[in-house]
Design a protein around this motif. Sequence first.
Motif, short mmCIF file in Angstrom:
data_model
loop_
_atom_site.label_atom_id
_atom_site.label_comp_id
_atom_site.label_asym_id
_atom_site.label_seq_id
_atom_site.Cartn_x
_atom_site.Cartn_y
_atom_site.Cartn_z
N GLN A 170 27.52 35.43 -20.74
CA GLN A 170 28.30 34.00 -21.26
C GLN A 170 27.58 33.23 -22.15
OE1 GLN A 170 29.93 31.79 -17.77
NE2 GLN A 170 29.55 30.11 -19.13
N GLU A 212 24.26 32.54 -13.97
CA GLU A 212 25.06 32.22 -12.52
C GLU A 212 24.20 31.14 -11.80
OE1 GLU A 212 28.38 32.25 -12.33
OE2 GLU A 212 28.12 32.86 -14.35
N GLU A 265 33.57 39.99 -21.20
CA GLU A 265 33.53 38.53 -21.32
C GLU A 265 34.24 38.05 -22.67
OE1 GLU A 265 30.27 36.55 -18.60
OE2 GLU A 265 29.32 38.42 -19.66
N ARG A 270 23.17 42.68 -11.22
CA ARG A 270 22.82 41.67 -10.10
C ARG A 270 22.06 42.48 -8.92
NH1 ARG A 270 27.90 37.86 -10.55
NH2 ARG A 270 27.78 37.91 -12.90
N GLU A 282 38.59 39.03 -5.68
CA GLU A 282 38.18 38.57 -7.02
C GLU A 282 38.09 39.95 -7.92
OE1 GLU A 282 34.67 36.34 -7.17
OE2 GLU A 282 34.49 36.62 -9.32
O1 4AD Z 1 32.23 35.82 -11.23
P1 4AD Z 1 31.22 36.01 -11.75
O2 4AD Z 1 29.82 36.05 -11.30
O3 4AD Z 1 31.25 35.15 -13.30
C1 4AD Z 1 30.38 35.17 -14.45
O4 4AD Z 1 29.46 36.05 -14.41
C2 4AD Z 1 30.79 34.37 -15.34
N1 4AD Z 1 29.57 34.18 -16.45
C3 4AD Z 1 31.88 35.02 -16.24
C4 4AD Z 1 32.15 34.14 -17.38
O5 4AD Z 1 33.07 33.37 -17.20
N2 4AD Z 1 31.98 34.69 -18.66
O6 4AD Z 1 31.33 37.62 -12.36
C5 4AD Z 1 32.57 38.04 -12.96
C6 4AD Z 1 33.29 39.19 -12.58
C7 4AD Z 1 33.52 39.05 -11.10
O7 4AD Z 1 34.87 38.49 -10.81
C8 4AD Z 1 33.60 40.63 -10.74
O8 4AD Z 1 34.75 41.30 -11.22
C9 4AD Z 1 32.47 41.12 -11.42
O9 4AD Z 1 32.21 40.19 -12.39
N3 4AD Z 1 31.21 41.29 -10.70
C10 4AD Z 1 30.97 42.44 -10.12
N4 4AD Z 1 31.36 43.62 -10.46
C11 4AD Z 1 30.55 44.66 -9.43
N5 4AD Z 1 29.62 44.59 -8.87
C12 4AD Z 1 29.04 43.20 -8.73
N6 4AD Z 1 27.79 42.98 -8.20
C13 4AD Z 1 29.75 42.10 -9.52
N7 4AD Z 1 29.51 40.83 -9.53
C14 4AD Z 1 30.28 40.42 -10.38
#
Ligand code: 4AD
Length: 458
Positions: free
Chosen positions: A206, A166, A244, A227, A382
């Motif tokens: 991803q 990311e 994913e 994260r 989201e």
């Molecule tokens: O939007 P994010 O950062 O997208 C990705 O990581 C892409 N690489 C995904 C892809 O296209 N394969 O994270 C995806 C989802 C978010 O919408 C959220 O639901 C969850 O992961 N997420 C978390 N859930 C809980 N705690 C956190 N710190 C999160 N960060 C992301």
Amino acid sequence: MKHTDIVDILNQPEEYLGKTAVVCGWVRTSRDSSAVAFLELSDGTCFRRLQAVIDKQAIAVDPECTKNGASVRVEGQIVKAFKGDGVEINAASVSLLGKCPPEYPIQKKRTTLEFLRSIPHLRLRTNTFNAVFRVRSVAAQAIHRYFHDNHYVYVNTPIITASDCEGAGEMFRVTTQGYDAKYASEEEYYKNDFFGQKAGLSVSGQLEGEVAAMAFSKIYTFGPSFRAENSNTTRHLAEFWHIEPEVAFAELPDIMEIAEDMIKYVIRAVLEECPDEMTFFDSFMEKGLKDKLWHVVNSKFGVVDYTDAIEILKKADVKFQYPVDWGCDIQTEHERYLTEVVFRKPVFVINYPKAIKSFYMKQNADGKTVAATDLLVPGIGEIIGCSEREADLDKLLQAMQDRKMDISSYRQYLDLRTFGSVPHSGFGLGFERFVMYVTGMENIRDVTLFPRSVGNIM
Ligand code: 4AD
Ligand code: MG
């Protein structure tokens, strides 16, 4: 220990009526008089409990067996319940497996979720957590079933990685050595480390998922992501589970259709397979939850262009903490306004400005936006981050250079655009956020066995 699961007796009472059975479990509540004792037993195999009736004049019972929280083995006949149309067990013998002294913190009166968070090792024995974690399990099984039935290959991507997907600098470092001032540069320091370079815990599978999709067309991962976000909110964890899928020959509208179809499939599975749990959540966590979810299953998700969403937010009669303008990131307060007040259902926001999104997203012809979408849901914001991926090598390289990324650590990823590149798309669903949505639980820490967040690793 030969015994029968309580769920089997409660689900097929006709099979057991009149027969002798052995059950094991924990006493959830009891009523005790000099003549009879009633124990409400739970073995956790279902939400409901089995009542054991003990005729104290007929059999001798250790008084410890009737204490809240004690674990017991009961042998007896399964009979029609005295009250209601269920069954109960008429105890012929009751033995104590483990006593439970009065300082047991789970007591009858409803304790707060906040208090229960301080005893993560015991809270699973309450109704609430019994229901949450069975729903979570049923949802996980349904997700696997959905992808398996639709020809996806399930792949396990690495947890330790050298590339930050990311690019938001939220990676936990993986190292075996402490920093030493003797190293002249950061690079020299990492050369001496376990992998000979900087490594961290993956924020997303991803990039490796895309590698697999270029061979199998349809893949998905279901594993932990990490994260190091300093966000102490009710929807952020430092360690969360991430679903994913990555799909070749799919453009943005195709992957959005898949995301919507999967979400509906899993919600329906939970509603159908967890009726007791969902009735409990509907009564105690979110009134109208079941109707809301059936409505989601039976209606189309909304879709709104980012540019239009910004106009809606600007005109909104609400004082937002963060100002809104084209180019800004949509904050949780904005997400919730869009999905709760404007659309009142899940909504995809599409075509975000490229500057606020990741390097790998497909650049739209307008030169300003990318073919990306977030799925927002009421109560949370989201839950899915999704995009078509940039399949053009030159455009991808340009996006990486613009972000001053170290291109040398993405060689394999870039090769995918050299050898038989195809349009492809994928998304990431945060599993805990999804479980919050279907259960009505309001804090992500309450849908996770042992939540990890800033300053908390109990
Ligand atoms: O939007 P994010 O950062 O997208 C990705 O990581 C892409 N690489 C995904 C892809 O296209 N394969 O994270 C995806 C989802 C978010 O919408 C959220 O639901 C969850 O992961 N997420 C978390 N859930 C809980 N705690 C956190 N710190 C999160 N960060 C992301
Ligand atoms: Mg996101």
